[in-house]
Design a protein around this motif. Sequence first.
Motif, PDB file in Angstrom:
ATOM      1  N   GLN A 106      -2.249  28.883  13.633  1.00 33.20           N
ATOM      2  CA  GLN A 106      -1.579  27.707  14.008  1.00 33.20           C
ATOM      3  C   GLN A 106      -2.469  26.549  13.996  1.00 33.20           C
ATOM      4  OE1 GLN A 106       0.833  29.009  17.566  1.00 33.20           O
ATOM      5  NE2 GLN A 106       2.605  28.091  16.596  1.00 33.20           N
ATOM      6  N   ALA A 107      -2.712  25.847  12.829  1.00 25.81           N
ATOM      7  CA  ALA A 107      -3.740  24.747  12.783  1.00 25.81           C
ATOM      8  C   ALA A 107      -3.568  23.989  11.744  1.00 25.81           C
ATOM      9  CB  ALA A 107      -5.218  25.476  12.538  1.00 25.81           C
ATOM     10  N   VAL A 108      -4.170  22.789  11.683  1.00 26.19           N
ATOM     11  CA  VAL A 108      -4.224  21.978  10.457  1.00 26.19           C
ATOM     12  C   VAL A 108      -5.193  22.261   9.773  1.00 26.19           C
ATOM     13  CG1 VAL A 108      -4.408  19.484   9.920  1.00 26.19           C
ATOM     14  CG2 VAL A 108      -2.946  20.216  11.812  1.00 26.19           C
ATOM     15  N   PHE A 109      -5.272  22.456   8.459  1.00 27.68           N
ATOM     16  CA  PHE A 109      -6.230  22.611   7.742  1.00 27.68           C
ATOM     17  C   PHE A 109      -6.796  21.557   6.581  1.00 27.68           C
ATOM     18  CE2 PHE A 109      -4.767  26.845   9.051  1.00 27.68           C
ATOM     19  CZ  PHE A 109      -5.870  27.476   8.827  1.00 27.68           C
ATOM     20  N   ASP A 110      -7.941  21.401   6.524  1.00 25.75           N
ATOM     21  CA  ASP A 110      -8.377  20.079   5.335  1.00 25.75           C
ATOM     22  C   ASP A 110      -9.221  20.760   4.362  1.00 25.75           C
ATOM     23  OD1 ASP A 110     -10.856  20.377   6.639  1.00 25.75           O
ATOM     24  OD2 ASP A 110     -10.877  18.556   7.326  1.00 25.75           O
ATOM     25  N   GLN A 111      -9.214  22.052   4.156  1.00 29.22           N
ATOM     26  CA  GLN A 111      -9.647  22.861   2.953  1.00 29.22           C
ATOM     27  C   GLN A 111      -8.953  22.340   1.745  1.00 29.22           C
ATOM     28  OE1 GLN A 111      -9.295  27.214   2.579  1.00 29.22           O
ATOM     29  NE2 GLN A 111     -10.171  27.171   0.404  1.00 29.22           N
ATOM     30  N   ASN A 112      -9.591  21.875   0.727  1.00 28.33           N
ATOM     31  CA  ASN A 112      -8.904  21.270  -0.348  1.00 28.33           C
ATOM     32  C   ASN A 112      -8.369  22.378  -1.226  1.00 28.33           C
ATOM     33  OD1 ASN A 112      -8.588  20.383  -3.475  1.00 28.33           O
ATOM     34  ND2 ASN A 112      -9.506  18.397  -2.537  1.00 28.33           N
ATOM     35  N   ILE A 113      -7.083  22.631  -1.279  1.00 25.90           N
ATOM     36  CA  ILE A 113      -6.599  23.763  -2.195  1.00 25.90           C
ATOM     37  C   ILE A 113      -5.682  23.269  -3.139  1.00 25.90           C
ATOM     38  CG2 ILE A 113      -6.496  25.125  -0.118  1.00 25.90           C
ATOM     39  CD1 ILE A 113      -3.699  24.968   0.115  1.00 25.90           C
ATOM     40  N   THR A 114      -5.246  24.062  -4.200  1.00 27.17           N
ATOM     41  CA  THR A 114      -4.351  23.985  -5.431  1.00 27.17           C
ATOM     42  C   THR A 114      -3.482  25.427  -5.369  1.00 27.17           C
ATOM     43  OG1 THR A 114      -5.732  24.782  -7.194  1.00 27.17           O
ATOM     44  CG2 THR A 114      -6.117  22.292  -6.666  1.00 27.17           C
ATOM     45  N   HIS A 115      -2.606  25.165  -6.304  1.00 23.88           N
ATOM     46  CA  HIS A 115      -2.008  26.517  -6.762  1.00 23.88           C
ATOM     47  C   HIS A 115      -2.749  27.584  -6.968  1.00 23.88           C
ATOM     48  CE1 HIS A 115       1.616  24.178  -6.195  1.00 23.88           C
ATOM     49  NE2 HIS A 115       1.643  23.508  -7.456  1.00 23.88           N
ATOM     50  N   LEU A 116      -3.845  27.450  -7.568  1.00 25.41           N
ATOM     51  CA  LEU A 116      -4.905  28.410  -7.864  1.00 25.41           C
ATOM     52  C   LEU A 116      -5.440  28.955  -6.681  1.00 25.41           C
ATOM     53  CD1 LEU A 116      -6.986  26.728 -10.853  1.00 25.41           C
ATOM     54  CD2 LEU A 116      -5.367  28.821 -10.990  1.00 25.41           C
ATOM     55  N   ASN A 117      -5.773  28.275  -5.573  1.00 26.24           N
ATOM     56  CA  ASN A 117      -6.203  28.915  -4.384  1.00 26.24           C
ATOM     57  C   ASN A 117      -5.282  29.749  -3.454  1.00 26.24           C
ATOM     58  OD1 ASN A 117      -7.322  25.792  -4.574  1.00 26.24           O
ATOM     59  ND2 ASN A 117      -8.954  27.478  -3.952  1.00 26.24           N
ATOM     60  N   VAL A 118      -3.970  29.359  -3.781  1.00 29.03           N
ATOM     61  CA  VAL A 118      -2.973  30.161  -3.360  1.00 29.03           C
ATOM     62  C   VAL A 118      -2.646  31.336  -3.769  1.00 29.03           C
ATOM     63  CG1 VAL A 118      -0.329  30.116  -2.734  1.00 29.03           C
ATOM     64  CG2 VAL A 118      -1.606  27.845  -2.351  1.00 29.03           C
ATOM     65  N   LEU A 119      -2.860  31.472  -5.235  1.00 25.86           N
ATOM     66  CA  LEU A 119      -2.646  32.615  -6.108  1.00 25.86           C
ATOM     67  C   LEU A 119      -3.858  33.550  -5.947  1.00 25.86           C
ATOM     68  CD1 LEU A 119      -1.307  34.442  -8.060  1.00 25.86           C
ATOM     69  CD2 LEU A 119      -2.491  33.068  -9.986  1.00 25.86           C
ATOM     70  N   ARG A 120      -4.766  32.946  -5.596  1.00 25.42           N
ATOM     71  CA  ARG A 120      -6.395  33.810  -5.369  1.00 25.42           C
ATOM     72  C   ARG A 120      -6.310  34.463  -3.922  1.00 25.42           C
ATOM     73  NH1 ARG A 120     -11.906  34.079  -6.671  1.00 25.42           N
ATOM     74  NH2 ARG A 120     -12.512  35.722  -5.265  1.00 25.42           N
ATOM     75  N   THR A 121      -5.528  33.922  -3.065  1.00 24.57           N
ATOM     76  CA  THR A 121      -5.358  34.519  -1.557  1.00 24.57           C
ATOM     77  C   THR A 121      -4.528  35.623  -1.753  1.00 24.57           C
ATOM     78  OG1 THR A 121      -5.639  32.181  -0.680  1.00 24.57           O
ATOM     79  CG2 THR A 121      -4.756  33.906   0.693  1.00 24.57           C
ATOM     80  N   MET A 122      -3.506  35.558  -2.468  1.00 25.51           N
ATOM     81  CA  MET A 122      -2.542  36.499  -2.829  1.00 25.51           C
ATOM     82  C   MET A 122      -3.214  37.670  -3.549  1.00 25.51           C
ATOM     83  SD  MET A 122       0.276  35.515  -1.170  1.00 25.51           S
ATOM     84  CE  MET A 122       1.397  36.774  -2.020  1.00 25.51           C
ATOM     85  N   GLU A 123      -3.846  37.392  -4.589  1.00 23.52           N
ATOM     86  CA  GLU A 123      -4.974  38.559  -5.101  1.00 23.52           C
ATOM     87  C   GLU A 123      -5.640  39.361  -4.120  1.00 23.52           C
ATOM     88  OE1 GLU A 123      -5.057  35.886  -9.597  1.00 23.52           O
ATOM     89  OE2 GLU A 123      -6.608  36.114  -7.934  1.00 23.52           O
ATOM     90  N   ASP A 124      -6.410  38.415  -3.429  1.00 16.59           N
ATOM     91  CA  ASP A 124      -7.429  39.242  -2.644  1.00 16.59           C
ATOM     92  C   ASP A 124      -6.757  40.003  -1.598  1.00 16.59           C
ATOM     93  OD1 ASP A 124      -9.327  37.987  -4.182  1.00 16.59           O
ATOM     94  OD2 ASP A 124     -10.187  36.917  -2.618  1.00 16.59           O
ATOM     95  N   LEU A 125      -5.484  39.464  -0.903  1.00 17.44           N
ATOM     96  CA  LEU A 125      -4.929  40.390  -0.147  1.00 17.44           C
ATOM     97  C   LEU A 125      -4.270  41.599  -0.374  1.00 17.44           C
ATOM     98  CD1 LEU A 125      -2.573  37.590   1.736  1.00 17.44           C
ATOM     99  CD2 LEU A 125      -4.269  38.883   2.899  1.00 17.44           C
TER     100      LEU A 125
END
Length: 306
Positions: A265-284
């Motif tokens: 539970q936090a506020v994140f200021d990492q710059n992300i796009t749809h590509l980062n979301v997909l990359r996260t799923m891939e790595d998981l």
Amino acid sequence: MLMHMRKFSILFVLLSILCSCAGPKGTGQAEAGERVSKPQTMKPVGQNAAQSGKTAKVPDHVVIVVEENHSRQNIIGNRAAPYMNSLTKQGAYFTESYANAHPSQPNYLILFSGSDQGVHNDSCGHTFTVPNLASELFKHKFTFAGYSEDLPSVGSTVCTNKSYGRKHSPWVNFTNIPKSANRRFTDFPADYTQLPTVSFVIPNLDHDMHDGTIQSADKWLKQNMGPYVEWAKSHNSVLILTWDEDDYGSRNHIPTIIVGDHIRQAVFDQNITHLNVLRTMEDLYGLSHLGRTSGSEPIRNLWKPS
């Protein structure tokens, strides 16, 4: 005596400097509710993360809901979206989240396959054979389904039906995904343990803010996804709420919120796009990196310390 006092003074100054540089001891982990701005490296974890002691525990279920055509400024703090704003306090809220393109369809394709596949408009009838999130999940013995509101029948390839638009359901365009994975929202299971590993939920044009109001979309999300969110928090599952694009602004600044079990539970200021979301799923899930995700980073510091 004077010499001893000078030596003592010099020693005291040196000790003070050393203490101030060392700083307080701690774990280096941000507490819930804090702003997370200095990410730590998250290693790919694969299927047995819970047993291997890696950073993240692999979720049993991830549901991705995509809303339409509103900027972060339109949604965050808007009284017409009380449920969506409540989610920002229940999980990871990304203040620097951006879509990749205009109009809608390229963003859905990027989120699903790491590339817009050469599509730069909302035209219908495309066919692709390249690897994508669903085909990779199936290849690695996981499961996938896309649930679209107003889809007329399982496996349908129609362009429109009532308030359904195929342009928002990218898996329909890929021939390496079984038609049975293209499902109606009415097929979304009431028993959440029956959900596939990863699924997309696509509200119709009235309920995703494309044609309807923010208030209508907020009520639909609370009614239809609220019970899943509460269940997910204690059942190793996750909701990802994002937008395809903003209101055609030059920055394409959108909200993205991730809520669920083990999510910080936090506020994140990492710059992300749809590509980062997909990359996260891939790595998981230990999947191959699709399209442009090979040059993108996963989302950092997403998981609570174990």
